[in-house]
Structure formats: structure tokens, C-alpha cells
Design a protein around this motif. Structure first.
Motif, mmCIF file in Angstrom:
data_model
loop_
_atom_site.group_PDB
_atom_site.id
_atom_site.type_symbol
_atom_site.label_atom_id
_atom_site.label_comp_id
_atom_site.label_asym_id
_atom_site.label_seq_id
_atom_site.Cartn_x
_atom_site.Cartn_y
_atom_site.Cartn_z
ATOM 1 N N ALA B 232 -11.401 29.011 -0.154
ATOM 2 C CA ALA B 232 -11.615 27.672 -0.783
ATOM 3 C C ALA B 232 -11.724 27.970 -2.675
ATOM 4 O O ALA B 232 -11.511 27.570 -2.956
ATOM 5 C CB ALA B 232 -13.234 26.858 0.272
ATOM 6 N N ASP B 233 -12.661 29.377 -2.351
ATOM 7 C CA ASP B 233 -13.041 29.537 -3.720
ATOM 8 C C ASP B 233 -11.585 29.647 -4.801
ATOM 9 O O ASP B 233 -11.804 28.926 -5.818
ATOM 10 C CB ASP B 233 -13.735 30.321 -3.556
ATOM 11 C CG ASP B 233 -14.944 30.355 -3.336
ATOM 12 O OD1 ASP B 233 -15.745 29.417 -2.770
ATOM 13 O OD2 ASP B 233 -15.548 30.824 -2.667
ATOM 14 N N ALA B 250 -17.847 4.832 -7.365
ATOM 15 C CA ALA B 250 -18.151 5.406 -6.275
ATOM 16 C C ALA B 250 -17.453 4.605 -5.499
ATOM 17 O O ALA B 250 -17.754 4.015 -4.702
ATOM 18 C CB ALA B 250 -19.091 6.043 -6.107
ATOM 19 N N PRO B 252 -16.316 3.515 -1.702
ATOM 20 C CA PRO B 252 -16.628 4.167 -0.107
ATOM 21 C C PRO B 252 -16.338 5.050 0.259
ATOM 22 O O PRO B 252 -14.427 5.339 0.286
ATOM 23 C CB PRO B 252 -16.415 3.519 0.534
ATOM 24 C CG PRO B 252 -16.607 1.562 0.150
ATOM 25 C CD PRO B 252 -15.523 2.456 -1.594
ATOM 26 N N ALA B 253 -16.442 6.034 1.343
ATOM 27 C CA ALA B 253 -15.368 7.296 1.767
ATOM 28 C C ALA B 253 -14.652 6.772 1.757
ATOM 29 O O ALA B 253 -14.838 5.882 3.242
ATOM 30 C CB ALA B 253 -16.332 7.958 2.345
ATOM 31 N N PRO B 254 -13.287 7.614 2.764
ATOM 32 C CA PRO B 254 -12.347 6.832 3.080
ATOM 33 C C PRO B 254 -12.857 7.280 4.598
ATOM 34 O O PRO B 254 -13.569 8.013 4.659
ATOM 35 C CB PRO B 254 -11.300 7.946 3.435
ATOM 36 C CG PRO B 254 -11.963 9.296 2.624
ATOM 37 C CD PRO B 254 -12.576 8.564 1.297
ATOM 38 N N MET B 255 -12.412 5.641 5.601
ATOM 39 C CA MET B 255 -12.781 5.579 7.151
ATOM 40 C C MET B 255 -12.094 6.409 8.179
ATOM 41 O O MET B 255 -10.878 5.945 8.151
ATOM 42 C CB MET B 255 -13.037 4.360 7.534
ATOM 43 C CG MET B 255 -14.159 4.172 8.433
ATOM 44 S SD MET B 255 -14.590 2.583 8.306
ATOM 45 C CE MET B 255 -14.332 2.248 10.389
ATOM 46 N N THR B 256 -12.050 7.409 8.249
ATOM 47 C CA THR B 256 -11.042 8.252 8.897
ATOM 48 C C THR B 256 -12.077 8.794 10.209
ATOM 49 O O THR B 256 -11.669 9.833 10.400
ATOM 50 C CB THR B 256 -9.787 8.857 8.264
ATOM 51 O OG1 THR B 256 -11.010 10.013 7.671
ATOM 52 C CG2 THR B 256 -9.578 8.924 7.671
ATOM 53 N N GLY B 264 -17.090 17.363 12.629
ATOM 54 C CA GLY B 264 -17.065 17.393 11.835
ATOM 55 C C GLY B 264 -15.748 18.219 10.861
ATOM 56 O O GLY B 264 -15.471 19.188 10.469
ATOM 57 N N HIS B 265 -14.490 17.454 11.754
ATOM 58 C CA HIS B 265 -13.470 18.140 11.432
ATOM 59 C C HIS B 265 -12.906 18.796 10.517
ATOM 60 O O HIS B 265 -13.610 18.349 9.664
ATOM 61 C CB HIS B 265 -12.016 17.594 11.818
ATOM 62 C CG HIS B 265 -11.512 18.352 13.377
ATOM 63 N ND1 HIS B 265 -11.579 19.396 14.397
ATOM 64 C CD2 HIS B 265 -10.110 18.313 12.389
ATOM 65 C CE1 HIS B 265 -10.514 19.524 14.868
ATOM 66 N NE2 HIS B 265 -9.799 19.078 13.885
ATOM 67 N N VAL B 267 -12.212 19.825 7.005
ATOM 68 C CA VAL B 267 -12.105 19.062 5.897
ATOM 69 C C VAL B 267 -12.227 20.150 4.788
ATOM 70 O O VAL B 267 -13.482 20.284 5.016
ATOM 71 C CB VAL B 267 -12.595 17.599 5.950
ATOM 72 C CG1 VAL B 267 -11.286 16.542 4.744
ATOM 73 C CG2 VAL B 267 -12.433 16.537 6.936
ATOM 74 N N ARG B 269 -13.017 21.461 1.190
ATOM 75 C CA ARG B 269 -13.985 20.985 0.268
ATOM 76 C C ARG B 269 -12.742 20.544 -0.982
ATOM 77 O O ARG B 269 -12.667 19.640 -1.451
ATOM 78 C CB ARG B 269 -14.592 21.540 -0.210
ATOM 79 C CG ARG B 269 -15.424 21.413 -1.238
ATOM 80 C CD ARG B 269 -16.734 22.496 -1.631
ATOM 81 N NE ARG B 269 -15.886 23.089 -2.805
ATOM 82 C CZ ARG B 269 -16.166 23.407 -3.995
ATOM 83 N NH1 ARG B 269 -16.320 21.933 -4.799
ATOM 84 N NH2 ARG B 269 -16.336 24.226 -4.329
ATOM 85 N N LEU B 272 -10.969 17.564 -0.269
ATOM 86 C CA LEU B 272 -11.841 16.230 -0.983
ATOM 87 C C LEU B 272 -11.651 15.807 -2.445
ATOM 88 O O LEU B 272 -11.700 16.840 -3.075
ATOM 89 C CB LEU B 272 -12.993 16.007 -0.462
ATOM 90 C CG LEU B 272 -12.820 16.219 1.360
ATOM 91 C CD1 LEU B 272 -14.397 16.398 1.608
ATOM 92 C CD2 LEU B 272 -12.777 14.936 1.935
ATOM 93 N N ARG B 274 -13.035 15.343 -5.690
ATOM 94 C CA ARG B 274 -15.519 15.695 -6.286
ATOM 95 C C ARG B 274 -15.623 14.245 -7.225
ATOM 96 O O ARG B 274 -14.816 13.582 -7.034
ATOM 97 C CB ARG B 274 -14.585 16.274 -6.895
ATOM 98 C CG ARG B 274 -13.987 17.502 -6.254
ATOM 99 C CD ARG B 274 -14.844 19.002 -6.778
ATOM 100 N NE ARG B 274 -16.198 19.214 -6.510
ATOM 101 C CZ ARG B 274 -16.756 20.638 -7.186
ATOM 102 N NH1 ARG B 274 -16.170 21.414 -7.932
ATOM 103 N NH2 ARG B 274 -18.182 20.046 -7.022
ATOM 104 N N ARG B 275 -16.083 13.644 -6.464
ATOM 105 C CA ARG B 275 -16.859 12.872 -6.866
ATOM 106 C C ARG B 275 -17.685 12.903 -8.022
ATOM 107 O O ARG B 275 -18.402 14.259 -7.817
ATOM 108 C CB ARG B 275 -17.727 11.807 -5.697
ATOM 109 C CG ARG B 275 -16.905 11.594 -4.828
ATOM 110 C CD ARG B 275 -17.782 10.436 -3.670
ATOM 111 N NE ARG B 275 -17.403 10.074 -2.239
ATOM 112 C CZ ARG B 275 -16.655 10.996 -1.397
ATOM 113 N NH1 ARG B 275 -17.074 12.409 -1.361
ATOM 114 N NH2 ARG B 275 -16.428 10.923 -0.478
#
Lengths: 282, 400
Positions: B232-233, B250, B252-256, B264-265, B267, B269, B272, B274-275
């Protein structure tokens, strides 16, 4: 059925001489047909969310909260503002589920994030609702989070005691949540993550069935995080299992003295060569 | 210290419930991939030779397979096992040997140039490890609590489950003289091993848990172990724009909702969006701040509120309201001993301890703080929390 996941994680070696061993377990309980609890064990982030809303997608609400927190997984630089941001995005996501104010779903959350600052590890905890965080030290078991619930307010006001709260008809009414309730302010707690301590995150399905003494006995049973989290959940189901039950157990193994030596670089303490092993967990 | 530890060093060490693989640096991805599978010798060899012979790294590994402990060594690594040392020098491919499992208590893998264990001069400290991918010069791996066939593996691979190895659930530690004796009858297969079980059903049976989790700590989500932060780094470094993206509303987070697995499979970072933060990290304070200089030599800059103690804790309704924590290792200091609040014009110190705190103003005489009463502290004041610990205040930026 119980689902259990165990994860071992060693943060950056030079920044903190610790290993976190974590495991989460969940069970839908003996009464409910589906599980509205959701959880995340994804170092350095550990989260339990308890969805509400009956047929109105309580399980989706709790999963949206979990999904928002996955953004912080794998990071070693999480700050309180990061968590506020995650809470805000989960609020938006859950609020978008509501089709009417009456059936609006919601979720509690209790989250622990391991952060390293100046070579020391800390727990940055956040909670909304009645999912709880407990800290087990060699001396005692202590509830770290403060419930946002009707009965807790009554306890705080001196109207009832904790024993009465356990059987109070309104014991499941929470005063804050993500999504369904207007007042969704979170409580933030910051404390050192000491080696040899054990953190428990759980939904009220656990604490509704087991009192603190029982929880402490199981936590102190000398078993690994994985065995312990599964035992906690199994005990709650056996005790009635009226609600979904979720427990995450996180062991902090290692010493913060070591990390201080690394940071300051001026200690020649021979002890530093031997990281005290506070807990056998195999 | 349990029997499983490593010393930080330059080699890469993959530690799992059933074995250890050590290679030269640069093979993080290979070892990370190995973490995904039950560790077996053929798989290790295949992974390390995948890019042709010229690229096979120096490596060493030890894996428990059935009744045997298999060891492979190549190049600059060595393995100490059952009183012997297996070296990788001078072999074209690799050296390979097996030991009966009953003869092996612990295995130490180390690089050639690393100091022998027992010679503790100038080596890194031992750090505990159950499972993970780390940089190490030494790894000690204890066999005592190896579960031969991880239950999870059996569940996920019915082929394996159909041929359970006749191994006791929990081999006794270092049990001598087991060689000729027949193995105890295997326990009847618990329900969770049924081939038709959906993934990871666990009945609350202690034996089962112990066999399952005594060592198989990585669980079925190895991507969450030490491996991922590295990746990730790296990815973050690549994709992170130098300047923050402009604020966007902002969404809504994608609803999956992942119906099959809501723990919390995976994902990553970096995958995703970055908001942009509504509350950016606080910049360098513009108001007054206090520099605390501890008698240990540590210094802390405090611009708002700080709690000093052995294990200080604070709860607040916003993240920004959390105080700074100053942790001191002194048995005579209380968990939360002292609060320091930096205001616009004053610095207030409040003793909240059991043993008390004294305040010595610059040029003044030492006085005891009244517990729970905020007291003005001037620039240069010295606070004494215990015989060994003092804190000197230096006020900057306008308050003094």
C-alpha cells in the motif's frame, strides 16, 4: 453459525516493537435469522458495527460503516480527523439508505485504530451507540467506551443502577447512532496501547448476555485472541443469543520500552534485547 | 518470550503456522503470494524458480509436512535444526534434508554473516512473531504447537480433508521416544471438517479452536498481515499527487454490500478514492505553545492540552479536542498525573495524581500543587512528578 477470522500484524519494525494479534468472531444469535452486525479486522483498524432498522436494511447500514473504515486499513498514520472524515462519509452513505424517516436504518460503531507516535503505540478509539470497547490489563477489565443509550443516561443520572439497566425494558434504545438518529456525535478516546494488554470490541449482543465478570473470566482464560473471541461469542449465544453477537479481541504483544529506546537512541539497557513477552497466546 | 521470534535484519522472512521461508530482499511479492496458500515445499520451490534459474535467490525454508520437518537451503543462508547446521554454500541448486518431526523442537534460520545465536553483541533485539512477512537476520520457529493440517485449509480444500493425516491434534512439546510408537488414534473429524461445510464454520469446541488457531494465526486473510502495508505504501507513493486534490462534494460511499463476507473484505486503501478531508490535520500552531523538557531528555511541544502520566487516557467529543499524551515510564507517576493547558495568555497546570506534583517558579521556591486546582505556571517553571522525573516549561509564541 460462527465466523471467525484471525490476523497477526507487526507494525513497522523500527517504529514500535509490538505485534498485534487480532481475531473477530460473529454469530447471528439464537433468535435472529440474519446478522446485522458487521466487523472489520484490517490492521491497524478494528471495527464493530451493529446495524439497526429491522427490515429496513440494518445489515446494509452496518456494512456501509465498515466499508467506510476500510479506507484506513494498512495506514500507519491515521489521525483523529481521518476518523471524523470516515464517520462523516459513513453518515452520508447510511442516510442515503433511508426511504422515510420512520424506517431509516442506522448503525452503531466502535472502532480502534492503532497509531504510532514518537515510537509509542496508542489506541485511538471512537464509539457511537452501545457497542463497546473494553481494556483488559493485568490488573482489571475496564470499559473504555461510554454507551450512548437510554439506560446509560439513566445510570449517569443516578436513576437506576447497572443491574437494573440489564433488565430495563428500554435497554436496547440508543441515543446516538450513525444514520438514524439526529445526534450522532462520536466519543473519541486516546490511550497508550501497552504491551501485555488486550482490547475487546463488541456489539451489545455480547454485553447483553454476559456481564463484565463473565467477560473478564473468558478474556483472562489464557487462550489466543482467536479462541477467545470465538469463546466469547459462543458463550453469549449459549446464554440466550437474543441478538447478533460480535467480538473482536486484539492482543498487544511486546513492549513500549523498546520503542522508546529506538526513538531516543540513548539507552543501553540490556533489557532492550529481550522484548518482555507479556502474554502467551498459543 | 515465546519460541517464535525474529531479529530485524536485511533478509526477508515469511513466517506462517506451518513453516518459514527466508530469502534475500527483493522477493516481497513472491513471499506475499506464498502467504496466500498453505505453505508446502513444492509451492515454495515453484514460486522461487518461477522466473528461471538465473534469478533464483538465496533462500532457506523449513516446513512441517506430515511427520517430517523438511529443510531446504541455498546460498548464504543456514538452518540450525536438531543440533545440526545445514548450509547452503557450494550447492548448485539447494541442500535438502528431512528430520522426523519428533526430533525437532525448534528451528533457527539465519544468514551466514549474521552472528550466531547466543552471541548477542551488536544484534537487533528479538521480536515476537506468530506469522507475517518481516525483514530479519534470524528467525526462531518453534514446532511445539504446529497443527499439521490447518482446519481452514481442510475446509477450503476438500481434497485434503478427505485424506486426513494421522496426526494427533496437538503434538506434545518435545515428546521424546515417539518414534517407534504408533501415533495415537486421530480424533474423530469434527463437524467443521466436513467437506460440504461452507467456509469456516466453527463449532465452539476448544479442541477444534486450539488445533485451528494455536498456530494458524494468519487465518484466511493473509492480505491483512504485514505484507499489505508495504504494498500500500509503495502504491501510495506512486499515485499520491503532490498537492491535495481539490475538494469535491462528499458522495455516498459506493454501495457494494459483500453478502458473502462482511468482515470488511480486502479493499486496498490505494484503490479507494481518497476523499478530501473536511478537517485537515492541524497545521503548526499559531498561538502560544509550551515546550516540555523532561528530565529523561525527551521534549514535547504542546499547543492545546496535554496529559502527562504512565498511561494517560482522555475522552473527547471531537478528535480535535483530544489532548496530547505524554507517556512516562516511572512507577511513582500516576496513570494520569498532570494536565497542562495552554491558553491564550496563561499556561495552567493541574495535578490529578496520587503522589502529588510540585511547582518551582523561576527564581522561586518549590511548592506543592493542590490537587485538581489549575495553577498558573510561568516560563521556566519546573514541575516535579517524582524523585526522578521533572518537567521544565518553556513558553513560546506570546503567552509569556
Amino acid at each position: 453459525m460462527t465466523q471467525t477470522t484471525a490476523v497477526t500484524w507487526t507494525p513497522d519494525i523500527v517504529s514500535a516493537g509490538v505485534t498485534l494479534v487480532a481475531s473477530g468472531s460473529t454469530h447471528e444469535g439464537a433468535v435472529r435469522s440474519h446478522n446485522e452486525d458487521a466487523w472489520l479486522v484490517s490492521p491497524p483498524v478494528y471495527v464493530v458495527a451493529d446495524g439497526m432498522g429491522g427490515h429496513a436494511a440494518g445489515d446494509v447500514a452496518s456494512r456501509l460503516v465498515i466499508e467506510a473504515f476500510t479506507e484506513l486499513a494498512g495506514r500507519d498514520d491515521v489521525t483523529a480527523p481521518d476518523i471524523e472524515r470516515v464517520l462523516e462519509s459513513s453518515r452520508s452513505a447510511v442516510a442515503a439508505l433511508a426511504t422515510s424517516p420512520v424506517t431509516a436504518p442506522g448503525s452503531t460503531v466502535v472502532a480502534a485504530v492503532y497509531v504510532v507516535e514518537r515510537g509509542r503505540g496508542y489506541w485511538l478509539l471512537v464509539n457511537i451507540g452501545d457497542s463497546r470497547a473494553y481494556l483488559l490489563t493485568p490488573e482489571r477489565l475496564e470499559q473504555v467506551s461510554h454507551d450512548h443509550s437510554l439506560v446509560q443516561e439513566m445510570i449517569d443520572a443516578g436513576e437506576i443502577d447497572e443491574r437494573q439497566a440489564r433488565v430495563h425494558p428500554d435497554r436496547h434504545v440508543i441515543t446516538r447512532a450513525i444514520g438514524a438518529v439526529e445526534d450522532a456525535a462520536a466519543d473519541f478516546t486516546l490511550m497508550p496501547a501497552r504491551g501485555g494488554t488486550r482490547l475487546l470490541l463488541c456489539s451489545d449482543g455480547l454485553t447483553g448476555e454476559l456481564d463484565d465478570a463473565r467477560i473478564e473470566r473468558i478474556l483472562r482464560g489464557g487462550a489466543s485472541a482467536a479462541v477467545t473471541s470465538a469463546r466469547l461469542v459462543a458463550a453469549a449465544v449459549e446464554a440466550g443469543g437474543h441478538d447478533n453477537v460480535t467480538a473482536i479481541v486484539i492482543d498487544v504483544i511486546g513492549s513500549d520500552v523498546l520503542s522508546q529506546a529506538d526513538t531516543l537512541g540513548h539507552r543501553s539497557d540490556p533489557e532492550v534485547d529481550t522484548v518482555p513477552q507479556a502474554r502467551s497466546h498459543a | 518470550m515465546t519460541g517464535r521470534w525474529y531479529r530485524p535484519g536485511d533478509a526477508l522472512a515469511l513466517v506462517t503456522g506451518v513453516g518459514v521461508v527466508v530469502t534475500d530482499p527483493g522477493h516481497e511479492a513472491t513471499l506475499a503470494a506464498l502467504f496466500e496458500e498453505p505453505l508446502k515445499v513444492p509451492g515454495i520451490v515453484e514460486a522461487l524458480t518461477a522466473r528461471g534459474w538465473s534469478t533464483v535467490p538465496d533462500f532457506a525454508c523449513t516446513v512441517v509436512e506430515g511427520d517430517e520437518v523438511r529443510v531446504l537451503v541455498r546460498g548464504r543462508h543456514r538452518v540450525e535444526i536438531a543440533g545440526e547446521v545445514l548450509e547452503g554454500h557450494g550447492v548448485t541448486t539447494w541442500a535438502e534434508r528431512s528430520w522426523p518431526r519428533a526430533q525437532v523442537d525448534a528451528v533457527v534460520l539465519r544468514t551466514d554473516d549474521a552472528a550466531a545465536e547466543g552471541n548477542d553483541q551488536a544484534v537487533a533485539p528479538r521480536l515476537p512473531i506468530e506469522a507475517g512477512l518481516v525483514r530479519a537476520s534470524h528467525v526462531q520457529w518453534l514446532l511445539a504447537d504446529v497443527a499439521t493440517v490447518a482446519v481452514e485449509d481442510a475446509v477450503q480444500e476438500p481434497a485434503v480433508a478427505s485424506e486426513p493425516e494421522p496426526e494427533p491434534e496437538a503434538p506434545a512439546q518435545g515428546e521424546p521416544g515417539r518414534d517407534g510408537a504408533p501415533d495415537p488414534a486421530p480424533e474423530p473429524p469434527p463437524p467443521a471438517r466436513a467437506p460440504d461445510s461452507p467456509a469456516t464454520i466453527i463449532e465452539p469446541d476448544e479442541h477444534e479452536f486450539d488445533a485451528m488457531f494455536g498456530v494458524t494465526v494468519p487465518g484466511r486473510r493473509p492480505e491483512d498481515a504485514a505484507v499489505r502495508p508495504i504494498e500500500a505504501d509503495l502504491e501510495d507513493d506512486d499515485v499520491e499527487p503532490a498537492t491535495p486534490a481539490p475538494p469535491a462534494p462528499a458522495a455516498p460511499a459506493p454501495m457494494t454490500p459483500d453478502t458473502g463476507d462482511h468482515d470488511g473484505h480486502t479493499v486496498a486503501r490505494s484503490s479507494l478514492p481518497r476523499r478530501p478531508g473536511a478537517a485537515p490535520a492541524p497545521a503548526q500552531p499559531t498561538g502560544p505553545w509550551v515546550t516540555l523538557t523532561l528530565s529523561t531528555g525527551e521534549t514535547y511541544d504542546v499547543s492545546g492540552r496535554a496529559l502527562v502520566g504512565r498511561s494517560p487516557r482522555s475522552t473527547a467529543v471531537t478528535g480535535a479536542a483530544l489532548p496530547q499524551l505524554v507517556v512516562v515510564d516511572d512507577p511513582y507517576v500516576s496513570s494520569t498525573h498532570l494536565e497542562i493547558a495552554v491558553g491564550a495568555a496563561t499556561v495552567l497546570v493541574t495535578d490529578v495524581s496520587t503522589n502529588g506534583t510540585t511547582l518551582t517558579p523561576p527564581g522561586g521556591t518549590e511548592g506543592v500543587l493542590v490537587r485538581d486546582v489549575p495553577t498558573d505556571a510561568a516560563d521556566g517553571a519546573v514541575l516535579r512528578l517524582s524523585d526522578d522525573l521533572t518537567i521544565t516549561l518553556a513558553i513560546s509564541g506570546g503567552a509569556s
